[in-house]
Design a protein around this motif. Structure first.
Motif, short mmCIF file in Angstrom:
data_model
loop_
_atom_site.label_atom_id
_atom_site.label_comp_id
_atom_site.label_asym_id
_atom_site.label_seq_id
_atom_site.Cartn_x
_atom_site.Cartn_y
_atom_site.Cartn_z
N THR A 116 0.87 -1.18 0.00
CA THR A 116 0.00 0.00 0.00
C THR A 116 0.90 1.22 0.00
N PHE A 117 0.86 1.96 -1.09
CA PHE A 117 1.76 3.10 -1.27
C PHE A 117 1.11 4.40 -0.79
N HIS A 118 1.83 5.14 0.02
CA HIS A 118 1.39 6.46 0.47
C HIS A 118 2.46 7.47 0.08
N ARG A 119 2.16 8.75 0.28
CA ARG A 119 3.13 9.78 -0.08
C ARG A 119 4.27 9.90 0.92
N ASP A 120 4.05 9.38 2.15
CA ASP A 120 5.11 9.49 3.15
C ASP A 120 5.59 8.15 3.69
N HIS A 121 4.89 7.08 3.33
CA HIS A 121 5.33 5.76 3.79
C HIS A 121 4.72 4.68 2.90
N VAL A 122 5.20 3.44 3.10
CA VAL A 122 4.68 2.31 2.34
C VAL A 122 4.47 1.14 3.31
N SER A 123 3.42 0.36 3.04
CA SER A 123 3.15 -0.84 3.82
C SER A 123 3.43 -2.04 2.92
N LEU A 124 4.37 -2.90 3.33
CA LEU A 124 4.84 -4.01 2.50
C LEU A 124 4.45 -5.36 3.09
N SER A 125 3.99 -6.27 2.23
CA SER A 125 3.74 -7.64 2.65
C SER A 125 5.07 -8.35 2.87
N THR A 126 5.14 -9.14 3.94
CA THR A 126 6.33 -9.95 4.19
C THR A 126 5.88 -11.35 4.58
N VAL A 127 6.83 -12.23 4.84
CA VAL A 127 6.50 -13.59 5.28
C VAL A 127 5.99 -13.59 6.71
N ASN A 128 6.03 -12.43 7.36
CA ASN A 128 5.57 -12.32 8.74
C ASN A 128 4.64 -11.12 8.89
N GLY A 129 3.67 -11.02 7.98
CA GLY A 129 2.71 -9.93 8.05
C GLY A 129 3.23 -8.66 7.39
N VAL A 131 4.68 -4.76 7.09
CA VAL A 131 5.60 -3.87 7.79
C VAL A 131 5.45 -2.48 7.17
N GLU A 132 5.30 -1.48 8.03
CA GLU A 132 5.16 -0.11 7.55
C GLU A 132 6.50 0.61 7.67
N CYS A 133 6.91 1.22 6.56
CA CYS A 133 8.20 1.89 6.52
C CYS A 133 8.01 3.33 6.04
N GLU A 134 8.52 4.27 6.81
CA GLU A 134 8.44 5.67 6.39
C GLU A 134 9.54 5.96 5.37
N TYR A 135 9.24 6.91 4.46
CA TYR A 135 10.25 7.35 3.52
C TYR A 135 11.19 8.34 4.22
N ILE A 136 12.47 8.24 3.89
CA ILE A 136 13.43 9.23 4.39
C ILE A 136 13.54 10.31 3.30
N ILE A 137 12.88 11.43 3.55
CA ILE A 137 12.72 12.48 2.54
C ILE A 137 13.64 13.65 2.87
N PRO A 138 14.33 14.22 1.89
CA PRO A 138 15.21 15.36 2.16
C PRO A 138 14.44 16.56 2.72
N ASP A 139 15.12 17.40 3.48
CA ASP A 139 14.47 18.57 4.09
C ASP A 139 13.86 19.47 3.03
N ASP A 140 14.53 19.58 1.90
CA ASP A 140 14.00 20.41 0.80
C ASP A 140 13.94 19.55 -0.46
N PRO A 141 12.83 18.82 -0.67
CA PRO A 141 12.74 17.89 -1.80
C PRO A 141 12.45 18.57 -3.14
N GLU A 142 12.15 19.89 -3.10
CA GLU A 142 11.80 20.57 -4.34
C GLU A 142 12.95 20.48 -5.36
N GLY A 143 12.59 20.11 -6.58
CA GLY A 143 13.59 19.98 -7.63
C GLY A 143 14.24 18.62 -7.69
#
Length: 433
Positions: A116-129, A131-143
């Motif tokens: 399940t893709f979001h703009r700030d994190h993703v939820s991934l299927s694994t062999v153990n249910g 797992v939600e992982c946040e994106y590591i986004i730069p302080d100024d992502p513009e450009g």
């Protein structure tokens, strides 16, 4: 111009305690791909197999038993190997040398069913249910690609790949983002989204018919499966008492024979369900949620729970090729609610296979009634999810004698001799009688 596709690499913040789940998922995903490649690559003795459907039919059960991967990840692993096999065959045809595909690079393929893709994190299927992982986004992502595509609402997530960088011990999502720029294609896509959404409901049973659809199709024979299962168990028990090596080998052979027979029955049932969906122009198939099914269904044993889940998975992966979506809905009150007037009471269920509404006196097969209620539940969810000012795409349930929408609007099928057998008061439609 057509679709604009961009791939964005974004680092993931994976909880320390879940890193191993992702590594195990990768190992099993590669096992799936390599198992498929070994099965499909038959050069030079015979033609290699390049049909995804053929590979899934042959290997799906085996790999599901060998791994803890979700159904979708098994599909993706099989398809990755078949695509590589196709590339190898193409090289052979051009007179180039190549060999059986082998996968050892750290990667797992995810789509919108396994992630399940979001703009700030993703939820991934694994062999153990999940797992939600946040994106590591730069302080100024513009450009940056992250700002221009990942965080841009004009782009949608497509199939993406999870990879691992051993040098930095970090996980990265290579997210494929799509934007359609051609106005004609956008119009066509909007028109496609606005097409009638028609739901086929499916009710599963531990006895009688294995599955009953909202179109009045009674599919499979649960009683026969139970009988064959009991006969296998009886014979197996007798052999186990002898304790000889010959008996042990015979038991193994019998287990394989039993598994193949059940697998064939479930494949046949899944094909019939999808035939009903295709014949009635359905865009969705609705099943009851299979979680805790052994607790809900008094007579359901471990065997039934396994068979139901496997049948659902067969329908799910085959439906993807037909562009039909398969979803699960809450099972609450589907067996007690009248699919005609909506009155819900436990006394409506007159017997195991007969339903008689205490309010409107509507009578029909109980499993057929439940299948229509299952379709209607997904219909309501689809309808409530529409956000356009015009009310969104027409939604309906597929019934035996026509279609019914949530507002109670019934349309009889062309060859129907009965009409309006269901007058549900709600507002989207279901296919059935």
């Amino acid at each position: 111009m057509g679709d604009v596709i961009r791939t964005v690499k974004v680092k993931l913040d994976v909880p320390d305690e879940r890193c191993d789940d992702l590594h195990q998922t990768k190992e099993q995903f590669l096992h799936c791909a390599n198992t498929t490649a070994a099965w499909a690559w038959r050069h030079p003795d015979e033609h290699c197999v390049t049909s995804k459907q053929q590979a899934e039919n042959a290997l799906y059960d085996r790999i599901r038993d060998e791994t803890e991967l979700t159904a979708n990840l098994v599909q993706k692993g099989i398809r990755r190997a078949i695509e590589a096999t196709k590339s190898g065959v193409a090289r052979l045809k051009k007179g180039k040398t190549t060999s059986q595909p082998h996968f050892d690079a750290w990667s797992v393929v995810y789509d919108k069913r396994s992630a399940t893709f979001h703009r700030d994190h993703v939820s991934l299927s694994t062999v153990n249910g999940r797992v939600e992982c946040e994106y590591i986004i730069p302080d100024d992502p513009e450009g940056t690609p992250i700002g221009e595509y990942l965080l841009n609402g004009d782009y949608e997530f497509r199939m993406s790949t999870l990879q691992y960088d051993r040098s930095s011990e970090a996980f990265y999502l290579h997210a494929r983002m799509r934007r359609t720029t051609d106005e004609h294609e956008q119009s066509a896509a909007a028109s496609s989204d606005a097409k009638h959404r028609t739901v086929l409901g499916v009710d599963l049973n531990v006895d009688g018919s294995l599955a009953v659809t909202s179109t009045g199709a009674f599919i499979g024979n649960a009683d026969e499966m139970n009988h064959r299962r009991r006969e296998f168990e009886k014979t197996r028990g007798s052999m186990q008492q002898t304790g000889t090596r010959s008996a042990h080998l015979s038991i193994q052979s019998m287990d394989d024979r039993e598994h193949r027979w059940i697998q064939d029955e479930l494949h046949r049932a899944s094909n019939q369900i999808l035939d009903e969906a295709r014949d009635h122009g359905c865009t969705h198939v609705a099943f009851e949620n299979l979680t805790d099914i052994r607790d809900r269904m008094a007579r359901a044993k471990r065997f039934h729970a396994w068979a139901f889940r496997r049948l659902y998975e067969y329908v799910e992966y085959k439906a993807e090729m037909l562009d039909i979506e398969v979803e699960q809905v809450s099972p609450a009150y589907t067996s007690q609610r009248c699919s005609k007037c909506g009155f819900t009471h436990e006394r409506n269920r007159r017997s195991k296979h007969q339903f008689a509404c205490q309010k409107c006196e509507y009578e029909l097969n109980a499993d057929y009634n439940a299948s229509k209620n299952t379709a209607r539940k997904l219909l309501k969810r689809l309808h409530s999810g529409q956000t356009s000012s015009s009310g969104g795409a027409p939604c309906q349930c597929a019934l035996k004698s026509g279609t019914l929408n949530l507002n109670g609007g019934f349309t009889a099928s062309v060859d129907s001799t009965t009409e309006g057998e269901s007058t549900d008061k709600p507002t989207t439609s279901v296919v059935g009688h």
